[in-house]
Design an enzyme around this catalytic site. Structure first.
Site, PDB file in Angstrom:
ATOM      1  N   ASP A  92       0.839  -1.198   0.000  1.00 41.40           N
ATOM      2  CA  ASP A  92       0.000   0.000   0.000  1.00 41.40           C
ATOM      3  C   ASP A  92       0.877   1.252   0.000  1.00 41.40           C
ATOM      4  O   ASP A  92       2.105   1.173   0.060  1.00 41.40           O
ATOM      5  CB  ASP A  92      -0.947  -0.003   1.210  1.00 41.40           C
ATOM      6  CG  ASP A  92      -0.187  -0.058   2.529  1.00 41.40           C
ATOM      7  OD1 ASP A  92       0.534   0.916   2.846  1.00 41.40           O
ATOM      8  OD2 ASP A  92      -0.307  -1.064   3.263  1.00 41.40           O
ATOM      9  N   HIS A 107       7.993  -5.907  -1.675  1.00 43.95           N
ATOM     10  CA  HIS A 107       7.105  -6.820  -2.403  1.00 43.95           C
ATOM     11  C   HIS A 107       6.264  -6.117  -3.452  1.00 43.95           C
ATOM     12  O   HIS A 107       5.235  -6.644  -3.875  1.00 43.95           O
ATOM     13  CB  HIS A 107       6.205  -7.567  -1.408  1.00 43.95           C
ATOM     14  CG  HIS A 107       6.952  -8.567  -0.583  1.00 43.95           C
ATOM     15  ND1 HIS A 107       6.611  -8.884   0.716  1.00 43.95           N
ATOM     16  CD2 HIS A 107       8.042  -9.324  -0.868  1.00 43.95           C
ATOM     17  CE1 HIS A 107       7.460  -9.780   1.193  1.00 43.95           C
ATOM     18  NE2 HIS A 107       8.332 -10.062   0.254  1.00 43.95           N
ATOM     19  N   GLY A 172       5.339  -4.435  13.158  1.00 44.19           N
ATOM     20  CA  GLY A 172       4.185  -5.090  12.566  1.00 44.19           C
ATOM     21  C   GLY A 172       4.496  -6.257  11.663  1.00 44.19           C
ATOM     22  O   GLY A 172       3.714  -6.586  10.769  1.00 44.19           O
TER      23      GLY A 172
END
Length: 240
Positions: A92, A107, A172
């Site tokens: 994102d 990625h 995270g």
């Protein structure tokens, strides 16, 4: 020269409402198997489904916003751009929207499409891509399972450059796809200071004889990066 290196994973974006997925080729991701929507071996046979799936994910990004962690990381990066590195496994654009001047996507990027015939990368916004209206074959510019990630070479070069002058902050990450903490520990020969932010009560390192981080903050990313938090103070002192 002291540096701060941030590695962020799905957990930081999940706190903004971006769905995560269970790892593994047969995991369920928004009612789809990863094998069906995110594996290079099945891409051609599931071509329509893949595009429909990523169109849905892309348009959904318009409804989420960067959170406290994204914004604080951006602020730190803006304050010392030559000494702060940010690499993310997320596809994102929340780091960019928060103001981070340099983001390396390990990625790929959900807001880009690759023309497989010309290799042209097509920038997108938060709209669905009409892959049927154009000539050629297209693929979201996201690294699928079964593909080589081009940025991995850069990632491991960075890991191997780490020294006692580096503060590594892993945020995270489940550590199951890329074990950022372990790779930083090995790459720096245990010299770098490594801080791990993830609220899970247990992690993959609990069963190992060597713990590759100096401290595990078992709180959310937004809590860890709140104003006047211990982590924020440590980062600011490191760069002072």
């Amino acid at each position: 020269m002291k540096r701060v290196i941030f590695f962020t994973g799905a957990g930081v974006s999940a706190e903004s409402g971006v769905p995560t997925f269970r790892t593994g080729s047969d995991a369920v991701w928004e009612n789809h198997r990863i094998q069906d929507v995110c594996h290079i071996d099945t891409f051609e046979q599931n071509y329509d489904l893949v595009h429909q799936f990523y169109n849905q994910r892309r348009t959904a990004l318009a409804g989420v916003e960067p959170n406290t962690a994204h914004r604080k990381i951006a602020q730190v990066q803006q304050g010392a751009p030559e000494r702060v590195i940010l690499m993310t496994s997320n596809v994102d654009d929340l780091h960019e929207r928060a103001g981070s001047p340099r983001v390396r996507h390990i990625h790929g990027n959900l807001l880009e499409m690759v023309n497989l015939d010309s290799r042209e990368i097509i920038p997108l916004h938060y709209e669905a891509f009409d892959y049927t209206a154009q000539q050629g074959r297209f693929k979201p510019n996201v690294v699928f399972f079964g593909e080589i990630a081009p940025v991995y070479a850069e990632l491991f070069e960075l890991m191997n450059s780490l020294t006692e002058e580096d503060l590594v902050v892993v945020v995270g990450s489940s550590e199951s796809v890329i074990a950022f903490c372990a790779e930083a520990y090995i790459g720096s020969q245990a010299a770098a200071t490594i801080l791990y932010v993830d609220p899970a009560p247990t992690n993959t390192y609990d069963r190992q004889s060597i713990t590759p981080y100096n401290k595990h903050y078992r709180i959310s990313a937004t809590e860890a990066f709140a104003e006047d938090s211990e982590l924020v103070h440590l980062i600011e002192q490191w760069l002072a």
